[in-house]
Design an enzyme around this catalytic site. Structure first.
Site, PDB file in Angstrom:
ATOM      1  N   GLU A  70     -19.545 -96.049 -30.879  1.00 19.11           N
ATOM      2  CA  GLU A  70     -18.539 -95.388 -31.627  1.00 19.11           C
ATOM      3  C   GLU A  70     -17.488 -94.649 -30.527  1.00 19.11           C
ATOM      4  OE1 GLU A  70     -16.123 -93.045 -34.339  1.00 19.11           O
ATOM      5  OE2 GLU A  70     -17.284 -92.422 -32.403  1.00 19.11           O
ATOM      6  N   GLU A  71     -18.165 -93.885 -29.915  1.00 19.46           N
ATOM      7  CA  GLU A  71     -17.342 -92.952 -29.009  1.00 19.46           C
ATOM      8  C   GLU A  71     -16.405 -93.595 -28.207  1.00 19.46           C
ATOM      9  OE1 GLU A  71     -16.692 -90.330 -29.752  1.00 19.46           O
ATOM     10  OE2 GLU A  71     -18.640 -89.202 -30.849  1.00 19.46           O
ATOM     11  N   ASP A 111     -19.223 -89.972 -40.431  1.00 18.88           N
ATOM     12  CA  ASP A 111     -19.469 -89.807 -38.920  1.00 18.88           C
ATOM     13  C   ASP A 111     -20.003 -88.410 -38.497  1.00 18.88           C
ATOM     14  OD1 ASP A 111     -18.674 -89.155 -36.276  1.00 18.88           O
ATOM     15  OD2 ASP A 111     -17.142 -90.800 -36.302  1.00 18.88           O
ATOM     16  N   HIS A 128     -22.629 -93.458 -37.027  1.00 20.26           N
ATOM     17  CA  HIS A 128     -22.849 -93.890 -35.555  1.00 20.26           C
ATOM     18  C   HIS A 128     -24.084 -92.827 -34.864  1.00 20.26           C
ATOM     19  CE1 HIS A 128     -20.418 -91.117 -32.792  1.00 20.26           C
ATOM     20  NE2 HIS A 128     -19.704 -90.984 -33.978  1.00 20.26           N
ATOM     21  N   ASP A 140     -21.345 -84.290 -33.863  1.00 20.94           N
ATOM     22  CA  ASP A 140     -20.671 -85.467 -33.982  1.00 20.94           C
ATOM     23  C   ASP A 140     -21.516 -86.431 -32.974  1.00 20.94           C
ATOM     24  OD1 ASP A 140     -19.152 -87.587 -33.474  1.00 20.94           O
ATOM     25  OD2 ASP A 140     -17.460 -86.845 -32.437  1.00 20.94           O
ATOM     26  N   HIS A 165     -16.851 -82.666 -28.889  1.00 20.16           N
ATOM     27  CA  HIS A 165     -16.844 -83.421 -27.647  1.00 20.16           C
ATOM     28  C   HIS A 165     -17.149 -82.727 -26.370  1.00 20.16           C
ATOM     29  CE1 HIS A 165     -14.939 -87.446 -29.206  1.00 20.16           C
ATOM     30  NE2 HIS A 165     -16.049 -87.120 -29.965  1.00 20.16           N
TER      31      HIS A 165
END
Ligand SMILES: *[C@@H]1O[C@H](CO)[C@@H](O)[C@H](O)[C@H]1NC(C)=O
Ligand SMILES: *[C@@H]1O[C@H](CO)[C@@H](O)[C@H](O)[C@H]1NC(C)=O
Ligand SMILES: *[C@@H]1O[C@H](CO)[C@@H](O)[C@H](O)[C@H]1NC(C)=O
Ligand SMILES: *[C@@H]1O[C@H](CO)[C@@H](O)[C@H](O)[C@H]1NC(C)=O
Length: 733
Positions: A421-422, A450, A374, A384, A534
């Site tokens: 995706e998140e 990922d 993603h 990420d 994140h």
């Protein structure tokens, strides 16, 4: 990388080519005609030549990976924003520059963004001088932050799909927020009803932290980053080394943002694609589906979590619930600290972009090997997910090099760069739902990456028929952290056998492929978990300093990922071994037997079907071997291609037979009866999820009927496994 197959093969290849030309001439004379087929064989190098070239130093390029990562992470790029559409354009134009046929597929999906948040800590009499505290809920720009100018584009910290509302309640500390933590609280006599839960990140999916809090009677949830888990454990919010940018640890103001939606795909289009103008559930109907939380929640930093904790009194929490040495003593509450929590979110239908690139297969264009990663990120996304995007572009770049040297894949290779995706695996899920029948009849395998790199150490997960292939490819690629061994050697070092996890969790884009339609899949990475996950500190500086300073781990991921894809795309016989599946299922069934040995459940049907699977797997392996051994003449080769294809179809379709049209009870989107997320932790992977759910229910209801439904679930799995062996056998009953 010493053990990597080097390009000195080109020398061998020249010899090989001469030999093959001779063979071709001899067969020309002997048979009298040169079929175009044998000519094709003799005129281009064998696939193994290209596969060695693919992983050679001569065509890998860490500078290109580093450049792509830099370009992709200049700005925050959350799904549905202009910045992420620009990132899609970057991916598309890069793929096009590699001469790969590429396009964007858009979906209109339901996303949420924060509008307003407020968190105030008070306390009833006696008033404290320090109170009330109004948290500013901001992540601080660090010294020398090159992204300070775009820091305002980072979304305010929030939980996507959180319930909007205002709540006020005494605080209860609930450790990791797991079902068993609430059991402990109950046993200790803590009344959860009407409280606001303070729970720490790290053990289970945040959506389940919030939902478990709701089920326990809480009216709101605060999820914080404990410095013991993300801060290096030491004083003042960091280890002795400090925190980012001095060390890899999460700064005290760092917040882990993320989704609390507990499902896959656009919540307003369950089971069907979110194409423009499609049918959509109302907000009420979405709530009734049961996978968005019904209480407001907010994520907070280590510093804010600790501040709140100082105002939680009551019993002292158990030792394993405590923080690091110099943290305050953690107590359970409720109160005296009281939180006023307000969250207001905005729902919006936004357009998202999946980038799809296709390298058409020459011999079997209608068989797909799919690679996916993603692109959307909560902030800058250096780990990420764009370490994976940079690796995907590296795979594409090397495949272009191979094509320039004359390579053409036997089967079609599809490169996918997913969006949203998140929020809940949305881009990949909508695409799978959109293309369900074509994928179900033509996709050979799906290979996901990922976060490509979070640190050192190789990790792999797969459906078990791919185990052997992963072993084989990692035996050919050098360990990026130790040039005197292969990835395989470092991977197996701890206990001398590779640890391959399974794909039952809902953690990434393989979910729709495996759990919804039953496609053999794998997922690989270097490192597992990283402290600034994140947060706004997941940026290029962090990656360059701590994640992968030389970008050699990125190179290694691109090597394993692409080589696995090449084997799947080019090998005449699909490199699947269902014996691994039978062994794995046997092990799972034994564990299940131990778990419920006293409940009178008959597992004989399950063991019987697994035995049939083992026999069918052995037989198809023998059939394949027999064909290979019987080949003497090139012309026979051509004739047996139909048989090869028939065997491959059985190998491909066998995984589909683990799915069941009705799906798991109460969560019918999950069709796979072996792998699905566990009910109270979306990250957690269980095997036999339907049996698992039924056991959990039977344990709480303790009625004969509830145990009979466990038996029913055992029968369902047994039948699915039996179907798999019948597909492998390829004969009608
Ligand atoms: C738990 O707290 C709620 C709300 O304050 C209250 O209504 C309820 O009676 C309490 N339950 C017990 C068992 O004390
Ligand atoms: C917290 O919420 C209560 C009830 O809604 C309200 O009366 C009170 O003024 C709030 N406290 C602060 C400091 O905002
Ligand atoms: C590197 O690999 C070799 C060969 O497996 C091993 O003997 C050596 O200990 C490794 N070095 C490090 C630093 O791990
Ligand atoms: C690529 O790797 C080489 C050798 O390991 C290293 O010297 C170089 O700095 C790396 N380049 C980047 C951009 O990291």
């Amino acid at each position: 990388m010493k053990k990597q197959w080097s390009i000195s093969h080109s020398h061998n290849y020249t010899k090989l080519k001469h030999t093959m030309i001779k063979i071709a001439i001899v067969s020309f004379l002997a048979i009298g005609i040169a079929t175009s087929f044998s000519f094709l064989i003799s005129s281009s190098p064998p696939k193994s030549y290209y596969h060695s070239l693919y992983i050679s130093n001569s065509i890998s390029d860490n500078a290109s990976i580093s450049h792509d990562l830099y370009m992709l992470t200049r700005r925050p790029h959350v799904a549905g924003t202009e910045a992420n559409a620009q990132a899609a354009a970057y991916v598309l134009s890069t793929l096009v520059s590699y001469n790969i046929d590429s396009h964007i597929v858009s979906y209109d999906v339901s996303l949420t963004y924060p509008i307003s948040r407020s968190l105030i800590l008070t306390q009833p009499e006696p008033a404290s001088e320090q109170l009330p505290i109004t948290f500013d809920l901001r992540q601080e720009i660090y010294d020398g932050d090159p992204y300070a100018d775009v820091a305002h584009e980072v979304l305010p910290t929030f939980h996507a799909y959180a319930k909007s509302g205002t709540v006020r309640g005494a605080v209860v500390y609930a450790n990791d927020g797991r079902v068993e933590d609430y059991k402990t609280l109950k046993e200790m006599g803590v009344n959860i009803t009407g409280t606001i839960i303070l729970a720490r990140y790290g053990k289970i999916y945040r959506g389940d932290i919030v939902n478990n809090a709701f089920e326990a009677g809480a009216i709101g949830a605060i999820v914080y980053t404990d410095r013991k888990d993300y801060g290096g454990g030491g004083g003042g919010g960091g280890g002795d080394e400090g925190w980012f940018p001095q060390a890899k640890w999460m700064p005290p103001s760092g917040v882990q943002v993320g989704s609390v939606y507990d499902g896959a795909g656009d919540p307003s289009t369950p089971g069907w694609p979110s194409i423009q103008g499609c049918e959509r559930l109302s907000d009420d109907e979405v709530e009734k589906q049961g996978n968005v939380p019904l209480i407001p929640s907010l994520p907070v930093s280590a510093a804010d979590g600790e501040t709140i904790m100082r105002f939680v009194g009551g019993q002292v929490a158990n030792e394993d619930w405590q923080g690091s040495k110099d943290s305050p003593t953690y107590r359970l509450g409720p109160g005296p600290g009281i939180l006023n929590l307000t969250y207001t979110g905005k729902k919006a239908i936004e357009t998202i972009q999946n980038v799809i690139a296709i390298i058409e297969g020459v011999e079997e264009p209608d068989r797909f090997v799919i690679l996916g990663n993603h692109r959307d990120a909560w902030t800058f996304g250096a780990v990420d997910p764009n370490s994976g995007t940079a690796a995907l572009l590296e795979v594409a770049r090397r495949l272009m090099k191979l094509q320039e040297k004359g390579w053409k894949p036997r089967r079609t290779i599809v490169l996918c760069n997913w969006d949203a995706e998140e929020y809940g695996l949305i881009g990949s899920t909508e695409w799978v739902e959109d293309n369900r029948e074509l994928l179900a009849s033509r996709a050979v395998a799906y290979l996901n990456v990922d976060c490509a790199v979070t640190g050192a150490g190789f990790h792999a997960s797969a459906t078990p028929q791919l185990d052997k292939l992963l072993v084989k490819t990692t035996q050919q690629v050098g360990d990026p952290d130790n040039s005197s061994q292969t990835i395989y050697e470092s991977w197996v070092a701890p206990d001398n056998s590779p640890t391959i996890e399974r794909l039952g969790g809902g953690g990434s884009d393989y979910a729709a492929f495996v759990q919804h339609i039953g496609i053999a899949s794998a997922d690989v990475s270097f490192g597992k978990g990283y402290p600034v996950y994140h947060s706004m500190y997941d940026d290029f500086v962090w990656m360059e300093k701590f994640g992968d300073p030389m970008f050699q781990r990125h190179i290694a991921v691109a090597s394993v990922w692409g080589l696995t894809a090449l084997q799947l795309a080019d090998e005449e016989f699909l490199p699947f071994d269902y014996l691994s599946y039978a062994y794995e299922l046997q092990k799972n069934a034994k564990d299940l037997e131990d778990e419920i040995s006293d409940k009178g459940i008959r597992l004989a049907p399950l063991f019987e079907s697994i035995k049939r699977l083992r026999d069918a797997a052995t037989k198809i392996n023998q059939e394949r071997k027999a064909i290979e051994e019987n080949r003497v003449w090139a012309w026979k080769f051509k004739k047996d291609q139909e048989k090869v294809r028939e065997i491959n179809d059985r190998l491909m379709m066998a995984e589909r037979a683990f799915t069941d049209a009705e799906g798991l009870s109460g969560r019918s989107w999950y069709k796979h009866l072996i792998y699905a997320p566990s009910k109270h932790d979306d990250y957690g992977s269980s095997y036999f999820p339907g049996i698992d759910d039924a056991i959990e229910e039977a344990r709480s209801l303790s009625t004969p009927e509830s145990w009979r439904s466990v038996q029913h679930q055992v029968w369902r799995v047994s039948r699915a496994v039996r179907h798999v062996s019948q597909v492998l056998a390829g004969e009608l009953t």
